[in-house]
Design an enzyme around this catalytic site. Sequence first.
Site, mmCIF file in Angstrom:
data_model
loop_
_atom_site.group_PDB
_atom_site.id
_atom_site.type_symbol
_atom_site.label_atom_id
_atom_site.label_comp_id
_atom_site.label_asym_id
_atom_site.label_seq_id
_atom_site.Cartn_x
_atom_site.Cartn_y
_atom_site.Cartn_z
ATOM 1 N N GLY A 298 0.812 -1.198 0.000
ATOM 2 C CA GLY A 298 0.000 0.000 0.000
ATOM 3 C C GLY A 298 0.855 1.262 0.000
ATOM 4 N N SER A 299 0.339 2.304 0.628
ATOM 5 C CA SER A 299 0.939 3.643 0.527
ATOM 6 C C SER A 299 2.298 3.781 1.192
ATOM 7 C CB SER A 299 -0.019 4.671 1.136
ATOM 8 O OG SER A 299 -1.255 4.662 0.455
ATOM 9 N N ALA A 300 2.762 2.762 1.887
ATOM 10 C CA ALA A 300 4.075 2.838 2.528
ATOM 11 C C ALA A 300 5.181 3.120 1.519
ATOM 12 C CB ALA A 300 4.370 1.539 3.282
#
Length: 726
Positions: A396-398
């Site tokens: 995800g957005s990591a």
Amino acid sequence: MGKKNKKKKSHLPFRLNVLFFIIFLMFSGVVLKLGMVQILHGAEAQEEIDRTTNDTTKTPVPRGKMYDRYGNVIVDNTPLYAITYTPPKSTNQAKHLEIAKKLAPMIEKDTKKVTLRDKKDYWILVNNEDNKAIKERLSEEEQTYTEEEQETDADTPYEILLDRIDPEQDLQFSDEEMEIIAIKRELDSAYSLSPHIVKNEGVTLEEYATVAENLDKLPGINVSTDWQREYPYGDTFRNYLGSVSMSGVPKDEKDHFMSLGYSLNDRVGTSGLEERYEMVLKGQKEKIEHTVNSDQEVINSEVVQEGTRGKDLKLTVDMELQKRLDEIVQKHLSTAINRYPYQNQYMSEAMVVMMDPDTGEVLAVSGQKYNRGEDGEEPYFQDFSLGAITQQYAPGSAVKGATVLAGYDSGVIRYGEFINDNIAIQFKDTPKKASYKALGTINDIQALEKSSNVYMYNIAIRIAGHRNYVRNETMNYTPGSFQVMRDYYSQFGLGVKTGLDMPAETESAGLQGKDFQPGNIMDLAIGQYDNYTTMQLAQYVSTIANDGYRIQPRLVSEVHEPDVQTEGLGPVIESYSPNVLNKISMTQDDIDRVKWGFESVFQSGGTAYNNFGEEVDYSVAGKTGTAEAKVYDIIRDDYGNAIGVGGSTDVEHLTLVGYSPAEDPEVAFAVVVPNTGVIDGSPQYPINKHIGRDAMDAYYDLKENRAEAMEEKEKTNEESEDEPTE
């Protein structure tokens, strides 16, 4: 008539004398020949009779120990009483059976390893006197075995006989006989002139003494001491420490170890650090020279080289932090699952890595699996720490820090450039893509702080060659641009092995998405296409924290000589310096700008602010992540076998990466919790942030406690030095 008789009589003595003379000459010749042999070749003949050979064997020694970064023993050796067998150069199963029958009343031997073949071999031995068993169960034709049959792989009489043995009728043995079979099995496994362990677990003092008193009746049997691995911290970190074989080198690696000078009964590391550092931990074996006569009997043995135990490893791991991290993960997994059982019905694992971003030293690796229990069984936790390097998930957005840096380096975005996040991206024949909510017109720093998908989509489509987006038009895509994005990510360690010092086959390189379509480059940019391990995420955020150097993560920092006097760490033999795998292509200004955005995530109202923000007295920077996923129901038959896939349930993978202090990082971390439930578009229990907060609290708490303990120790030392002496 009388005269004639007299003449005949006179010839008999003469003939006898001639015969005796011939015999005398022959005997004299034999004597002369023997004399010549004795005189000319007697010494050689006697030398042949007395001829002996010297054979050398090597006896294993205890392995090296392992210590944590603060000198605490985490892998040790426990001495054991041992019963051993050293076979001569020539022996057979019948002799082994004879020894086993004598040894069985003296010791208790576990029979769990006895196989059906062991029982059959024993039955043949005790029932085949004068080939009785062969004659009763094999035809005359089956009893022969020609050279031609050998070439055609025909069954030997022995193999045919093995098949004719009926386990139900023939192999019903008493407990005493089973012990004899178990002992014989060990004796059969021994290699000539090499000590083989017959029993070393649970040898009582009485057994040891009884065998010692009867060694003259037990040829080849001896009593000695052995060792086994001991773990003062129990199962904590055991998956990474690894295992040691208990009965010699693995069969499938026999040639490899024999080429390195190992004996077949040597115990070797089979997983984890025990395997990775085998050549360091194994030690120098004791060398014994055996004198063997022409009957292959050992007539003398002498130690020609003393053995020394293996060298010691100092690990990078902080075992106190490791213990706390395991407890933290267990606490939050249990809370999330039991507080929201329906929402989190598919959640079961969580993984965390903590490391020094400047050196790559791994401080702790935790992975826990929550087993709900079946048929009334109580729930329990299972170590899942290897999942941090073997299991990969969409992050995800990591990964948006890497996406923004790719945008800077490729020139598709400028510092402070604003993009409208209120508009979803909609290409022709491509699903609509948007952020989790409309974020308005935002710049690059705000895109990281608020975790904008739309901003990342624009970076991706520009790298793909589509500069000016127009709704519902066909997306332009430059061939090779997808690989350009992946190449950027690999600079941070995403999608490539980190180089962790574990056996090479243990670590995963991640998993690339399949069924590629041009629009997938946007999914890649927000961490929704390729999958990465927790260790890869830790290396990625460390690369940003240390200003752009991808450093190989390490579990071992030093190799030490054993200190036999203090039983502690001896002199350093080898120290492993930080190994820079590559420097990312972005400028320092690029990196500093992303670090500003990462600080905003935790400290300026960003997506991690509620769990950190003003509540902590240390600064943290990093990025949260949420990836959408599906869990598919497995259809099983009446026997529990998987036969198909049924419906699916939407879940999320929650991640968190970061480092602290934000200004001068000394610790980096990555958290991955797969398959969490979702209600109204967000998790009810943000477990990734809870784990991250408690992990950082534990790190600083231990740091403070150690500083206070050191200060107190120095104060005590100063006071003792100031005391007057008589």
